[in-house]
Design a protein around this motif. Structure first.
Motif, PDB file in Angstrom:
ATOM      1  N   THR A  76       9.313 -18.885  25.916  1.00 47.36           N
ATOM      2  CA  THR A  76       8.993 -17.900  24.995  1.00 47.36           C
ATOM      3  C   THR A  76       7.378 -17.809  24.973  1.00 47.36           C
ATOM      4  N   ARG A  77       6.752 -18.819  25.604  1.00 44.30           N
ATOM      5  CA  ARG A  77       5.105 -18.682  25.664  1.00 44.30           C
ATOM      6  C   ARG A  77       4.556 -18.577  27.205  1.00 44.30           C
ATOM      7  N   ILE A  78       5.343 -17.974  28.219  1.00 43.64           N
ATOM      8  CA  ILE A  78       4.605 -17.911  29.557  1.00 43.64           C
ATOM      9  C   ILE A  78       4.907 -16.362  29.853  1.00 43.64           C
ATOM     10  N   THR A  79       3.971 -16.050  30.819  1.00 46.46           N
ATOM     11  CA  THR A  79       4.382 -14.661  31.332  1.00 46.46           C
ATOM     12  C   THR A  79       5.487 -14.855  32.426  1.00 46.46           C
ATOM     13  N   LEU A  87       1.634 -26.579  26.902  1.00 44.83           N
ATOM     14  CA  LEU A  87       1.514 -25.761  27.686  1.00 44.83           C
ATOM     15  C   LEU A  87       0.447 -26.072  28.929  1.00 44.83           C
ATOM     16  N   LEU A 105       1.508  -5.544  35.022  1.00 43.63           N
ATOM     17  CA  LEU A 105       2.838  -6.048  34.531  1.00 43.63           C
ATOM     18  C   LEU A 105       3.552  -4.823  34.155  1.00 43.63           C
ATOM     19  N   VAL A 135       3.231  -9.121  23.100  1.00 43.56           N
ATOM     20  CA  VAL A 135       2.329  -9.583  24.290  1.00 43.56           C
ATOM     21  C   VAL A 135       2.017  -7.787  24.805  1.00 43.56           C
ATOM     22  N   ARG A 190       1.147 -18.521  17.986  1.00 48.52           N
ATOM     23  CA  ARG A 190       1.901 -19.592  18.453  1.00 48.52           C
ATOM     24  C   ARG A 190       1.067 -20.967  19.005  1.00 48.52           C
ATOM     25  N   SER A 191       1.613 -22.093  18.947  1.00 50.35           N
ATOM     26  CA  SER A 191       0.998 -23.339  19.241  1.00 50.35           C
ATOM     27  C   SER A 191       0.870 -23.440  20.762  1.00 50.35           C
ATOM     28  N   LYS A 225      -2.298 -14.476  26.136  1.00 47.65           N
ATOM     29  CA  LYS A 225      -1.750 -13.338  25.325  1.00 47.65           C
ATOM     30  C   LYS A 225      -0.442 -13.608  24.682  1.00 47.65           C
ATOM     31  N   GLU A 226       0.152 -14.727  24.931  1.00 45.05           N
ATOM     32  CA  GLU A 226       1.817 -15.030  24.552  1.00 45.05           C
ATOM     33  C   GLU A 226       1.590 -15.793  23.076  1.00 45.05           C
ATOM     34  N   LEU A 227       0.218 -16.049  23.029  1.00 41.21           N
ATOM     35  CA  LEU A 227      -0.017 -17.185  21.902  1.00 41.21           C
ATOM     36  C   LEU A 227      -0.713 -16.317  20.601  1.00 41.21           C
ATOM     37  N   VAL A 228      -1.339 -15.241  20.853  1.00 43.66           N
ATOM     38  CA  VAL A 228      -2.172 -14.798  19.952  1.00 43.66           C
ATOM     39  C   VAL A 228      -1.871 -13.316  19.429  1.00 43.66           C
TER      40      VAL A 228
END
Lengths: 118, 101
Positions: free
Chosen positions: B90-93, A42, B57, B34, A37-38, A78-81
């Motif tokens: 979609t890209r954050i914890t 962010l 988590l 994740v 994910r890009s 961790k959300e991107l890879v």
């Protein structure tokens, strides 16, 4: 016929099993990190972390030795890879990865014009 | 870029109040990915503060549906709003919410 079939099957399956065995037996030394994910929009901190891992574009894969510093960076994004633990034998440079992606030439040279004696 | 008053000839974007079945499935899949990253780093055998915090988590299968698809909001009725209202959700914890809400 069945013998040939079995031969073929063993021939076809061998690379996959060999690869699986190498990952299972050899102890992992590196992280294989792929940016899925890009990090666009962010924030500078996340973007800098992605850049520090050597990732400049999506779907790019890099290898890093297993270390707490590297683990911290991976966990920050961790959300991107996508990550895998791989042994040193599977570590590939960018040039090697590019060579693997290159399609086959579709022909093989039987003889050169100069050597054929025309 | 943003929804504007339709009376002024603008765009009307309707954001659904809750996630659809498909979007919830996608959300679960993202959470699982994740979890897989955290598990891989844990399996590599290192120890660091980031890993300790990540292991605290809740995992996807441990999370209640409330936390997977909604977040705490002090302004929303019932103190909850859909997680899709959070920018970049979609890209954050975002796994834990205030206790009791």
């Amino acid at each position: 016929m069945s013998v040939i079939h079995r031969h073929l099957a063993s021939f076809v399956r061998r690379p996959a099993t060999a690869r699986a065995l190498s990952t299972a037996t050899a102890t992992p030394t590196h992280y294989r990190v792929t940016l899925r994910r890009s990090p666009i929009s962010l924030g500078d901190s996340i973007k800098a972390t992605v850049a520090t891992l050597g990732l400049t574009r999506r779907m790019q894969t890099v290898y890093h030795p297993i270390s707490p510093e590297c683990a911290g960076k991976i966990l920050k994004i961790k959300e991107l890879v996508e990550v895998a633990n791989v042994p040193a034998s599977e570590v590939k440079s960018q040039e090697e990865q590019r060579r693997e992606r290159r399609p086959t030439r579709g022909f093989s040279v039987q003889a050169k014009w100069t050597e054929a004696g025309f | 870029m943003f929804p504007t008053e339709i009376r002024l000839g603008g765009l009307l974007w309707k954001v659904p109040w809750k996630l659809s079945r498909t979007r919830k499935a996608n959300q679960r899949a993202r959470l699982k990915k994740v979890d897989a990253v955290i598990e891989t780093v844990r399996a590599s055998g290192i120890q660091c503060g980031a890993l300790t915090r990540a292991l605290e988590l809740p995992k996807e299968h441990e999370m209640p549906a409330r936390d997977k698809y909604t977040v705490f909001s002090p302004h929303a009725r019932g103190y909850r709003k859909g997680i899709h209202k959070v920018p970049k959700f979609t890209r954050i914890t975002h796994r834990v919410n205030p206790l009791g809400f």
